[in-house]
Design an enzyme around this catalytic site. Structure first.
Site, short mmCIF file in Angstrom:
data_model
loop_
_atom_site.label_atom_id
_atom_site.label_comp_id
_atom_site.label_asym_id
_atom_site.label_seq_id
_atom_site.Cartn_x
_atom_site.Cartn_y
_atom_site.Cartn_z
N ASN A 192 -20.03 19.94 61.60
CA ASN A 192 -20.13 18.60 60.77
C ASN A 192 -19.04 18.70 59.58
O ASN A 192 -18.46 19.71 59.49
CB ASN A 192 -21.57 18.30 60.24
CG ASN A 192 -22.14 19.61 59.27
OD1 ASN A 192 -21.34 20.17 58.76
ND2 ASN A 192 -23.12 19.87 59.45
N GLU A 217 -19.33 21.48 57.28
CA GLU A 217 -18.98 22.84 57.71
C GLU A 217 -17.52 22.90 58.22
O GLU A 217 -17.07 24.11 57.85
CB GLU A 217 -19.54 23.05 59.23
CG GLU A 217 -21.25 23.16 58.97
CD GLU A 217 -21.95 23.03 60.17
OE1 GLU A 217 -23.09 23.89 60.57
OE2 GLU A 217 -21.62 22.60 61.27
N ASP A 263 -27.78 18.30 67.73
CA ASP A 263 -28.27 18.69 69.05
C ASP A 263 -28.06 17.84 70.34
O ASP A 263 -27.52 17.91 70.98
CB ASP A 263 -29.90 18.85 68.72
CG ASP A 263 -30.16 20.24 68.00
OD1 ASP A 263 -29.26 21.04 67.67
OD2 ASP A 263 -31.47 20.11 67.46
#
Length: 324
Positions: free
Chosen positions: A193, A196, A263
């Site tokens: 993301n 990150e 996910d």
């Protein structure tokens, strides 16, 4: 993508939601008192990736660990209900199944509690997981590493698993943690993301130019084929070696809950690649799936019909008014 088989390896969790309403503040401390009206349980972490694969019409195999406890039993039951093939290792009563409990009132999360042991799993569990991958990988079109830094994705495990996928030409997709970034060298795709990506590169991502620079830096560092940076309400950016960046605007019309959106992204990409899609095609489909999921409350998945509907809306928007 239907019936394509994906192997998911990583940190399995149970997501617990406690639903309620707030009408007063506690006299004991300045915190709301939640009157509980309901409770629900969902597969989380790598379990949610596998459930997302199933929801999209694919076949999922899940390898991970649980404890010898009620939460572990609930995970196994949920996998059976979802139609996910389980290759879980039970570690015993000394290591609990990871449980994230979210207390939600009036559609807003009030607090979250985590019950977990995030130490690396023991060597015998690593060996059992490697053998599961060795057994299941020949019939799978993609391998997803779902790393929530809860002890399953270890240096030893990846050193033994990644060569198995490479020898078979199976694409490997990683939902990464920055602390483990160096472990993912040579994988096919990583899906950080925005935060990150910033932490991994030291860059502040204020605009598309900075996103592209961060993606290229991660590409060079890992030697992977592509980086997909998920940027929340700003969509996603795909960086491939030797190609210009692809910036995909968000497909979400309303955002209620971002739980599990990452996910769904990696599950959709894995299924699409297993079915022969290009990376840009897989990224666009993953963006549509994420747009569906964030419009739901709690840990959720997207169906094929929902993803197709979102793709049609995105295509009409791209063509502009009057060109539908």
């Amino acid at each position: 993508m239907r019936e394509r088989r994906v192997l998911v390896l990583g940190d399995v969790m149970l997501d617990e939601f406690v639903w309620g309403r707030v009408s007063r503040i506690s006299p004991e401390a300045p915190v709301p008192v939640v009157q509980v009206t309901g409770q629900s349980f969902h597969l989380g972490g790598a379990g949610n990736v596998a459930a997302s694969v199933r929801s999209l019409g694919g076949r999922a195999v899940l390898a991970g660990v649980v404890g010898e406890d009620a939460a572990g039993e609930r995970v196994e039951e949920s996998l059976a209900t979802a139609g996910v093939s389980s290759c879980l290792v039970t570690l015993g009563k000394e290591r609990p199944t990871t449980v994230k409990t979210r207390i939600v009132a009036h559609g807003q999360q009030v607090v979250r509690t985590d019950r977990e042991d995030a130490a690396d799993v023991p060597a015998d569990a690593e060996t059992a997981l490697v053998e599961s991958v060795r057994r299941e990988l020949p019939t799978c079109g993609a391998l997803v590493i779902s790393d929530y830094q809860k002890g399953v994705v270890t240096p030893t495990l990846l050193k033994r698993v990644l060569p198995l996928a490479k020898r078979r030409g199976v694409p490997v997709l990683v939902d990464p943690k920055v602390r483990h970034l160096r472990l993912y060298r040579g994988v096919t795709v990583v899906t950080p993301n925005q935060l990150e990506a910033e932490q991994a590169t030291g860059l502040r991502l204020r605009g598309l130019a900075e996103v592209a620079a961060a993606g290229r830096r991660i590409l060079e560092h890992l030697g992977c084929r592509a980086v997909l940076v998920t940027r929340g309400e700003h969509g996603m950016s795909l960086l491939e070696k030797g190609r210009p960046p692809l910036h995909v605007p968000t497909a979400a019309r309303e955002v209620f809950d971002v739980t599990g959106a990452g996910d769904s992204v990696i599950a959709t990409m894995a299924l699409a690649l297993a079915a022969g899609a290009s990376l840009p095609e897989a990224a666009v489909l993953a963006n549509c799936a994420a747009g569906v999921v964030v419009g739901k409350v709690g840990t959720a998945q997207a169906s094929p019909a929902e993803v197709l509907a979102a793709a049609c809306v995105a295509a009409r928007a791209a063509r502009g008014p009057g060109r539908g």
